[in-house]
Motif scaffolding. Structure first.
Motif, mmCIF file in Angstrom:
data_model
loop_
_atom_site.group_PDB
_atom_site.id
_atom_site.type_symbol
_atom_site.label_atom_id
_atom_site.label_comp_id
_atom_site.label_asym_id
_atom_site.label_seq_id
_atom_site.Cartn_x
_atom_site.Cartn_y
_atom_site.Cartn_z
ATOM 1 N N VAL A 88 2.924 2.764 6.115
ATOM 2 C CA VAL A 88 1.657 2.119 6.469
ATOM 3 C C VAL A 88 1.778 0.602 6.360
ATOM 4 O O VAL A 88 1.346 -0.141 7.248
ATOM 5 N N CYS A 119 -3.186 5.717 1.437
ATOM 6 C CA CYS A 119 -2.232 4.602 1.302
ATOM 7 C C CYS A 119 -2.959 3.260 1.305
ATOM 8 O O CYS A 119 -2.630 2.359 0.510
ATOM 9 N N LEU A 120 -3.943 3.120 2.182
ATOM 10 C CA LEU A 120 -4.718 1.877 2.214
ATOM 11 C C LEU A 120 -5.506 1.692 0.927
ATOM 12 O O LEU A 120 -5.657 0.559 0.438
ATOM 13 N N VAL A 148 -3.258 8.080 5.610
ATOM 14 C CA VAL A 148 -3.347 6.638 5.860
ATOM 15 C C VAL A 148 -4.432 6.015 4.987
ATOM 16 O O VAL A 148 -4.235 4.943 4.392
ATOM 17 N N ILE A 187 -3.008 3.014 13.128
ATOM 18 C CA ILE A 187 -2.013 3.110 12.050
ATOM 19 C C ILE A 187 -1.474 4.531 11.961
ATOM 20 O O ILE A 187 -0.264 4.754 11.807
ATOM 21 N N THR A 244 2.502 5.585 12.544
ATOM 22 C CA THR A 244 3.236 6.118 11.389
ATOM 23 C C THR A 244 3.446 7.620 11.450
ATOM 24 O O THR A 244 4.191 8.163 10.621
#
Length: 548
Positions: A24, A53-54, A50, A39, A43
């Motif tokens: 990411v 991860c953010l 996602v 994104i 990925t």
């Protein structure tokens, strides 16, 4: 941003957060800000992954977001905070400085905040108590009070700063929103001069807010038990009320890397005078920097706040020897050979520092008896000294001589450089080409006619310090990336051994490892330690070239 910087950012994320978060972060680093949908497409991850991860990146202050109105819906764009990400290579130095400035409690608090990204004081103290425990002979209450005191001191000295909801937005978006708020008050579109004035006023307001108060720190009256089960204000012997400062329990805090960098820069500026004059001059400069540090915001300021002679005299360490470290003319001592008083010696030291060729300390033009530090000139000197050291270690003293000559005299031709340096033109041309390829020198073409033929063109060589610093910073990023990549390779070669060491039975009883495995593990630890030390040294160079 350069390829080497992008690679280093990606490797930092991989080492600290793992390969999934790296995917990411790599997309955001290479392609810029974008929402969750693109994104996930780039990925090949699920949108839920996602978002997780953010969330991790935002929790550790490594990602920011901005909301945009697109037709009938609001789209959230995410972006990597490169500055905060590159600061993570300084974590070992930050922990060491916390240990030095705030003792062991400060180091444990810093480690906890770096591990979790941002925490309240209550959560941070609880985490430190859970990981480090309570020392023998102390109760949990005493340990909690000690950690709370250290946390409050770090907040007061701005080594820890409060995290507000607006900090998750990009700086550019916040500036544009403030500008739009001001321009909406105007009936006509603003001119370029009016827009520049608005930006100047907003910048001054922002700086005033940063210097005004410390967010998350409140003051209250200290109380004591009056013997009847009630609390009353504590009084000093002269009748004044006792006011104490404490950290708000509902405010989140993070490590302020900028404050650590400011202190490291101040120490380096003071060290310049130890090598140039004596340790007493260093002590005086360090005291001036400490007094002016409270109002420093970042390393890009041109001047420090003014410091008076009287305040400096009262703030000097008691063991500072001002009298015996100066040489006096016998005619100035009088018939009784009486040495001047301390304040007279300090005035003489200040005069020596002010007359020094570096011109770092100077009088404040608007205030009598007060002095300021020219931070811009000091930073330029630190950068120049570092570049000279790199060139000297890489190529030798003649190359440094040519570089210093161009820095002092400006643009010169080959023949002029040969005459001033007393070296043959052939050798000078070779050295100039080497320095230009390395990124320290720049070549300026000045044609005599419109044809721009080489025979009728002046070729002037010069040193542009900011450009040289940027070029060397990129080279250092490349080296740091190689060192970090080497660590991954060394671990992957011994992956089987490392997996065995992670087993709970091996952790409990290391005799399960044979002699060859123990020797291999010791070799691996030695290699990793050497690589980490080299990377930290290069990171210190990057700080000087990029942040000072």
């Amino acid at each position: 941003m350069t390829t080497h910087e992008n690679r280093l950012c990606r490797l930092i994320v991989r080492e600290h957060f793992g390969p999934i978060v790296e995917k990411v972060a790599n997309v955001l680093i290479r392609r810029g800000r974008m929402p969750v949908g693109p994104i996930a497409n780039f990925t090949a991850l699920k949108p839920r992954q996602v978002r997780e991860c953010l969330f991790v990146l935002i929790q550790h202050n490594l990602a920011v977001y901005a909301e945009s109105q697109e037709k009938s819906r609001i789209v959230t764009y995410y972006e990597i905070n490169r500055t905060e990400l590159l600061h993570r290579v300084l974590i070992p130095k930050v922990l060491h400085s916390s240990q030095e400035w705030f003792e062991r409690d400060g180091a444990l608090i810093t480690e906890s905040l770096l591990t979790h990204g941002k925490l309240t004081i209550t959560d941070c103290v609880a985490d430190v108590l859970k990981t480090s425990g309570v020392a023998p002979g102390k109760t949990t209450t005493q340990r909690t009070q000690s950690l709370t005191k250290a946390f409050t001191r770090m907040v007061k000295e701005k080594c820890l700063i409060a995290v507000r909801p607006s900090d998750s937005l990009t700086a550019a978006d916040k500036d544009m929103a403030e500008e739009k708020r001001e321009t909406d008050k105007m009936t006509l579109p603003p001119t370029a001069a009016e827009l520049a004035s608005i930006r100047k006023v907003l910048g001054a307001q922002k700086q005033a807010e940063q210097n005004a108060t410390i967010v998350g720190l409140k003051r209250r009256l200290d109380t004591m038990d009056d013997g009847y089960g009630e609390k009353r204000p504590r009084l000093l012997t002269d009748g004044d009320l006792v006011i104490v400062e404490e950290v708000e329990t509902d405010v989140y805090f993070k490590v302020n890397f900028d404050r650590f960098i400011i202190r490291w820069r101040n120490v380096q500026i003071a060290n310049l005078y130890e090598a140039r004059l004596n340790p007493t001059a260093k002590t005086i400069m360090q005291t001036i920097m400490n007094l002016a540090e409270e109002r420093m915001i970042n390393c890009k300021e041109e001047h420090s706040s003014p410091v008076s002679i009287m305040l400096l005299l009262n703030s000097l360490p008691k063991d500072t020897n001002l009298i015996d470290t100066l040489e006096f003319d016998p005619s100035d001592l009088g018939p009784n050979n009486t040495k001047p008083k301390i304040h007279e010696c300090l005035d003489r030291y200040i005069q020596i520092l002010e007359d020094d060729l570096m011109k770092i300390l100077k009088k404040d033009a608007g205030r009598s008896g007060q002095y300021i530090i020219n931070l811009k000139s000091a930073s330029q000197i630190l950068k120049k000294n570092l570049i000279q050291g790199i060139v000297s270690a890489r190529f030798g003293a003649p190359y440094v001589r040519i570089m210093n000559m161009l820095a002092d005299k400006g643009k010169l031709e080959e023949k002029q450089i040969s005459r001033f340096s007393m070296m043959p033109v052939k050798d000078v041309r070779e050295k100039l080409t080497t320095l230009c390829t390395f990124g320290v020198l720049n070549l300026q073409e000045v044609p005599k006619t419109k044809e721009r033929t080489p025979s009728r063109t002046y070729y002037l060589w010069e040193v542009i310090l900011p450009r040289a610093a940027d070029t060397l910073t990129d080279r250092l990023y490349h080296t740091m990336g190689n060192l970090r990549q080497r660590r991954f390779v060394e671990r992957s070669k011994r992956a089987v051994l490392l997996n065995k060491c992670e087993r709970t039975d091996v952790k409990a009883d290391d005799s399960l490892l044979n002699a060859a495995e123990k020797k291999e593990l010791e070799t691996l630890n030695g290699v990793l330690e050497m690589l980490e030390i080299q990377e930290l040294r290069i990171a210190e160079m990057v700080i000087t070239l990029r942040d000072f």
